[in-house]
Design an enzyme around this catalytic site. Structure first.
Site, short mmCIF file in Angstrom:
data_model
loop_
_atom_site.label_atom_id
_atom_site.label_comp_id
_atom_site.label_asym_id
_atom_site.label_seq_id
_atom_site.Cartn_x
_atom_site.Cartn_y
_atom_site.Cartn_z
N THR A 153 0.84 -1.21 0.00
CA THR A 153 0.00 0.00 0.00
C THR A 153 0.87 1.25 0.00
OG1 THR A 153 -1.72 -1.20 1.17
CG2 THR A 153 -1.81 1.21 1.30
N CYS B 47 31.15 2.36 13.04
CA CYS B 47 31.16 1.30 14.04
C CYS B 47 30.54 0.04 13.44
CB CYS B 47 30.39 1.76 15.27
SG CYS B 47 30.73 0.73 16.68
#
Ligand code: PLP
Length: 405
Positions: free
Chosen positions: A233, A341
């Site tokens: 949708t 990281c």
């Protein structure tokens, strides 16, 4: 404390006009664009209008615009939707992980990838793309602008190479959209990804240009949304917000806003470079200070290295970039470091490493990326805070003391 946000390449805030355009589609115009009643038709009409705006933004036909969840989905769709076992894929070593990780996944399915390295300035040499081609190369994917260096890639030349080779060409346009004019016809690409949250629209919505006739398989299956190219949708408020952001971006390219941002970036850069032991990553040799520049190849030396207006990536000798990011944050300035990281370990940026920086310098690099709403006062504030933080950190840094490898 006044905060100054200089991390626009990570994400941008919504502009007030974007919020206003979206508002009705959460509340009174909440219809499902696939429903046939009036509420559905209103939503459908809004999606159609947005599609027309995006077609103008890309310079393509309305039917060539596919709405989806953003840059990652578009990048993944280009790769998973086109490549099959036995195909060869050409991309670059400086792409976003949405491309690199998808290529890694395809290796498990019999697709080999060539990762073309950039020149030291961050520029991809089109001749290097040409040399990487094989008879079985089905897809080439190169970004329009790099998210870390801001360097704009020669996509038009690469588009010509793809056409001659009979390969499909995908452009990750996420960091270029809104900063330079998109023109998929001129670029000669089959696919182009953009993401609303990098251009003052909402997160989790984006669009992909899909050239008519490109045999791409959809990533998601289900309903027949988006001409069967992306099931699910439609996110109507998001689509409306993306279209408003695109409309404002086209204006910004014409009304002098982007030129103004370039002026602010240049002043910021020149101010920071007054500090000793600093230099720009991804600029021409003449702009390098504080040490010998890298060895430039011939293609580059005859062509200036273009960058988007809002980005500068600067190395600071004798300190840890992460420590500087934190110190600046405590003083109210948001920027990004030249490292990421991964699973708890701080790894130097793959982009800066591919450009030939050593680990220490890559870790000691910071990206300043200005919002298009940035002001002279923002630059003044950063130019006051950065020298103080650098001086302090260098005085106490184990890197400066030579106790870190
Ligand atoms: N491509 C580039 C060059 C990006 O900078 C980013 C986001 O950082 C993406 C793709 C992913 O976009 P999104 O956050 O919409 O998934």
């Amino acid at each position: 404390m006044k905060r100054v946000y200089m991390d626009a390449n990570a994400t941008t805030p919504l502009l007030p006009e974007v919020v206003e355009a979206m508002r009705p589609y959460w509340m009174e115009r909440f219809g499902n664009a696939s429903s046939i009643h009036l509420d559905g038709q209103q939503a459908h009409a809004a999606v159609d209008r947005a599609r027309a705006t995006l077609a103008e933004f890309f310079n393509c036909h309305d039917a060539e615009v596919v709405f989806n969840s953003g840059g990652t989905e578009s990048d993944n769709t280009a790769i998973f939707g086109l490549l099959r076992p036995g195909d060869h894929f050409v991309t670059t070593a400086i792409e976003h992980s949405a491309i690199l990780a998808a290529a890694e996944r395809m290796a498990l399915h019999g697709v080999e990838t060539s990762f073309v390295a950039p020149q030291p300035s961050g520029l991809i040499d089109p001749a290097a793309i040409q040399s990487a081609l094989r008879p079985e190369t089905r897809l080439i994917s190169v970004m329009l602008a790099n998210n870390e260096s801001g360097v704009l890639q020669p996509v038009e030349e690469i588009g010509r190479i793809a056409r001659e080779a009979g390969a499909f060409f995908h452009i990750d346009g996420v960091q270029g959209a809104g900063k330079v004019k998109l023109d998929v016809r001129r670029f000669g690409c089959h696919l182009c990804s953009i993401s609303a949250h990098k251009m003052y629209g909402p997160k989790g919505i984006g669009a992909m240009f899909v050239r008519r006739g490109t045999p791409i398989e959809s990533l998601l299956v289900g309903g027949s949304h988006e001409r069967r190219r992306r099931a699910g949708t439609e996110n109507v408020p998001g689509i409306v917000g993306l279209a408003k952001a695109a409309e404002l971006a086209m204006l910004s390219l014409e009304d002098g806003t982007i030129d103004r941002v370039a002026g602010l970036r240049d002043r910021l850069e020149a101010g920071i470079l007054r500090l000793s032991g600093t230099g720009v990553n991804g600029a021409r040799q003449s702009q390098m200070l504080g040490g010998p520049g890298p060895d430039f190849g011939t293609w580059e030396s005859t062509n200036p290295v273009p960058r988007v207006a809002n980005t500068t990536n600067i190395w600071f000798d004798q300190l840890e970039g992460e420590a500087l990011v934190i110190a600046l944050d405590l003083k109210g300035v948001a920027v990004s470091g030249g490292s990421a990281c991964h699973s708890g370990a701080t790894e130097p940026s793959h982009v800066l490493m591919a450009m030939g920086l050593n680990k220490t310098r890559a870790r000691a690099s910071l990206r300043f990326s200005l919002l298009k709403t940035a002001t002279e006062a923002d630059v003044d504030c950063v130019l006051k805070v950065v020298p103080e933080a650098v001086e302090h950190l260098r005085a106490i840094s184990p890197v400066a003391a030579g106790t870190l490898g």
